[in-house]
Design an enzyme around this catalytic site. Structure first.
Site, PDB file in Angstrom:
ATOM      1  CD1 TRP A  63     -24.048  19.236  -3.635  1.00  0.00           C
ATOM      2  CD2 TRP A  63     -25.889  20.379  -3.092  1.00  0.00           C
ATOM      3  NE1 TRP A  63     -24.440  18.833  -2.380  1.00  0.00           N
ATOM      4  CE2 TRP A  63     -25.569  19.520  -2.024  1.00  0.00           C
ATOM      5  CE3 TRP A  63     -27.017  21.204  -2.980  1.00  0.00           C
ATOM      6  CZ2 TRP A  63     -26.321  19.458  -0.850  1.00  0.00           C
ATOM      7  CZ3 TRP A  63     -27.769  21.145  -1.822  1.00  0.00           C
ATOM      8  CH2 TRP A  63     -27.413  20.266  -0.768  1.00  0.00           C
ATOM      9  CG  ASP A  66     -20.147  16.620   4.189  1.00  0.00           C
ATOM     10  OD1 ASP A  66     -21.232  17.196   4.144  1.00  0.00           O
ATOM     11  OD2 ASP A  66     -20.028  15.427   4.511  1.00  0.00           O
ATOM     12  CD  GLN A  82     -19.037  14.446  -0.570  1.00  0.00           C
ATOM     13  OE1 GLN A  82     -20.024  13.764  -0.768  1.00  0.00           O
ATOM     14  NE2 GLN A  82     -17.824  14.090  -0.983  1.00  0.00           N
ATOM     15  CB  SER A 123     -17.253  13.204   3.487  1.00  0.00           C
ATOM     16  OG  SER A 123     -18.124  14.192   3.014  1.00  0.00           O
ATOM     17  CD  GLU A 239     -24.177  12.272   7.986  1.00  0.00           C
ATOM     18  OE1 GLU A 239     -24.679  11.579   7.095  1.00  0.00           O
ATOM     19  OE2 GLU A 239     -24.308  13.512   8.025  1.00  0.00           O
TER      20      GLU A 239
HETATM   21  C1  FRU Z   1     -22.548  14.429   5.597  1.00  0.00           C
HETATM   22  C2  FRU Z   1     -22.643  13.340   4.543  1.00  0.00           C
HETATM   23  C3  FRU Z   1     -21.494  12.360   4.699  1.00  0.00           C
HETATM   24  C4  FRU Z   1     -21.384  11.768   3.321  1.00  0.00           C
HETATM   25  C5  FRU Z   1     -21.674  12.984   2.463  1.00  0.00           C
HETATM   26  C6  FRU Z   1     -22.353  12.660   1.152  1.00  0.00           C
HETATM   27  O1  FRU Z   1     -23.191  15.602   5.239  1.00  0.00           O
HETATM   28  O2  FRU Z   1     -23.881  12.675   4.647  1.00  0.00           O
HETATM   29  O3  FRU Z   1     -21.694  11.399   5.700  1.00  0.00           O
HETATM   30  O4  FRU Z   1     -20.110  11.243   3.077  1.00  0.00           O
HETATM   31  O5  FRU Z   1     -22.506  13.826   3.226  1.00  0.00           O
HETATM   32  O6  FRU Z   1     -22.448  13.791   0.341  1.00  0.00           O
END
Ligand code: FRU
Length: 500
Positions: A63, A66, A82, A123, A239
């Protein structure tokens, strides 16, 4: 997928600092570089699976969401992201890592940061500390990320003095403690005028962006909060912010979920001024969208790239990301884009054309008529350039031998474009099969150039110079290799060679 979002909301985002069940943060780990988690070695069959993108970055397995920590150093573009090192669904959030010298060809590296005593690694961003302001060494690569745990969301820092191969966590993490604002996704840049580092932090469900300042990256002072009420979009999370300077204007990019241009995730932007303390948006009709498709989210820019503002987005949408039928990987990045602030119809317009480096993998242009497209191979990708006469309506249909279709309508009277992917695939999971996506063309003149970047499981539609961008996933059984034009348009094609 709703489950993932809900889980994030409850587990991390919904915990307030005065929650009595909350345990105090455990001590920070010692400052030793970590043992890197190596990605699986590619095999002969890697990157050949059904739906596997051929010109977009995907991790070999597992998986991804971001883009994180994007920084350019010593001729190398670093893309952290991520990543779940243990599976094909959201969880165990870590920073995966890939490198490139052209933003097109990528090499997956060892996983850079995994969960520690402060929580998962959410992130964030990275910068090069040329002047050793933090004391980790001149030109250290310093990464900022959100430590997410049941104790809340706090901001942490780690640094690398070997070009991003190994990171050492800062001993006094977190650098910004959890508070009622529950901020996340720190994006840091050096603001020369006020001689300090500026961090933008998103407030999630609380909405808004907070700005902090620091001269040593360790002590951060709150400067201001920016928020705008968006009519008709009450329940949204803010975000992944990015504050970017374009000459005498500043642009603040914010991803919102849900509440995007159609449904689920989307990336909006504000145009205005930043004085080293506060961002003030010009009076415009917000939201303005960076992309009108369903699948361009959480995009931010690389740091240390001089005047070039280079962005990559996560090519997915939280409303179905957990269900997209890809294995053993899940999710791709968009093609990299170069942001340019222009004007259209007397208003600012943020354009995001694909970077010129795409030419490196492109063959010569050839004129194409309708029907079969001259593709090099079925396991590849291509760019289709349509010159559309907007005196009348035109319908462009891409299809394949399984009779799966992707249809684009260009409407003369409204100068808009609509893309329909409902017949694009037999896949009807979640909200994927929404009827259509619509966008203004954002260009003048009778003849409008529309570029389609077509890969195994995505189509990025852009009008000239990226004035309109619409990024969508598609899941046809084989790449669309037939073109039908109903209306008035001519077409050219160039093959794009696979990057793996
Ligand atoms: C955005 C988000 C961020 C967070 C991350 C977690 O897609 O929700 O705000 O840091 O994904 O995976």
């Amino acid at each position: 997928m709703m489950l993932v979002t809900a889980l994030m909301a409850v587990t991390f985002i919904g915990c307030s600092s005065d929650d009595p069940k909350q345990t105090p943060a455990p001590p920070t780990p010692p400052p030793t570089p970590e043992e890197p988690v190596t990605p699986p070695a590619p095999t002969a069959d890697s990157y050949n699976e059904l739906y596997r993108p051929q010109i977009h970055f995907t991790p070999a397995r597992n998986w991804m969401n971001d883009p994180n920590g994007m920084v350019y150093a010593d001729g190398v573009y670093h893309l952290f992201y991520q990543y779940n090192p243990q599976g094909n669904s959201w969880g165990n959030m870590s920073w995966g890592h890939a490198t490139s010298t052209d933003m097109i060809h990528w090499t997956e590296q060892a996983v850079a940061l995994t969960r520690d005593a402060l929580g998962d690694i959410f992130s964030g961003s990275a910068v090069i500390d040329h002047d050793n302001t933090a004391g980790f060494g001149a030109d250290a690569m310093v990464a900022f990320y959100t430590s997410a745990s049941e104790a809340g969301q706090q901001q942490s820092m780690a640094y690398s003095t070997d070009g991003g191969k190994n990171f050492t966590r800062y001993t006094a993490n977190p650098i910004i403690k959890n508070n009622d604002d529950r901020q996340r996704d720190p994006k840091v840049f050096w603001h020369a005028d006020s001689k300090q580092w500026i961090m933008s932090l998103a407030k999630g469900w609380s909405k808004g962006i907070e700005f902090f300042g620091s001269t040593d990256m360790k002590t951060w002072n709150k400067l201001s909060t920016f928020v705008v009420e968006l009519p008709g979009r009450p329940e949204i999370q803010w975000e992944c912010p990015d504050l970017i300077q374009f000459g005498n204007k500043w642009v603040l990019i914010v991803s919102v979920n849900p509440g995007g241009p159609i449904l689920g995730s989307g990336t909006m932007y504000f145009v205005g001024q930043f004085d080293g303390k506060e961002f003030k948006a010009d009076a415009l009709d917000y939201p303005l969208w960076l992309d009108y498709g369903m699948d361009n989210y959480a995009g931010v820019t690389w740091s240390n790239t001089g005047n070039r503002k280079l962005l990559i987005g996560w090519m997915n949408n939280w409303s179905y990301a957990g269900d997209v039928p890809c294995s053993p990987w899940r999710s791709a990045m968009t093609l990299p884009r170069e942001l340019k602030l222009t004007e259209f119809a007397g208003k600012p317009l943020l354009c995001c054309p694909v970077v010129s480096e795409i030419d490196k993998i492109a063959s010569q242009w050839q004129e194409v008529s309708t029907e079969a497209l001259p593709l090099d191979t079925q396991k590849s990708a291509y760019q289709l350039r349509l010159t559309v006469n907007t005196d009348k309506n035109t319908t462009i249909t891409l299809s394949n031998s399984s009779e799966e279709k992707f249809v684009i309508d260009i409407y003369a009277a409204t100068r808009t474009l609509a893309a329909k992917r409902s017949g694009a695939t037999g896949k009807t999971f979640g909200t994927f099969s929404i009827p259509s996506m619509q966008a203004p063309l954002n260009v003048e003149g009778k003849d409008v150039i529309i570029d389609l970047f077509v890969d195994q499981s995505s189509i990025e539609i852009l009008t000239k110079d990226g004035a309109m961008s619409m990024t969508n996933l598609v899941f046809p059984k084989s790449i669309y290799d037939h073109l039908f034009i109903n209306g008035n348009a001519s077409a050219q094609l160039r093959n794009l060679t696979r990057i793996w």
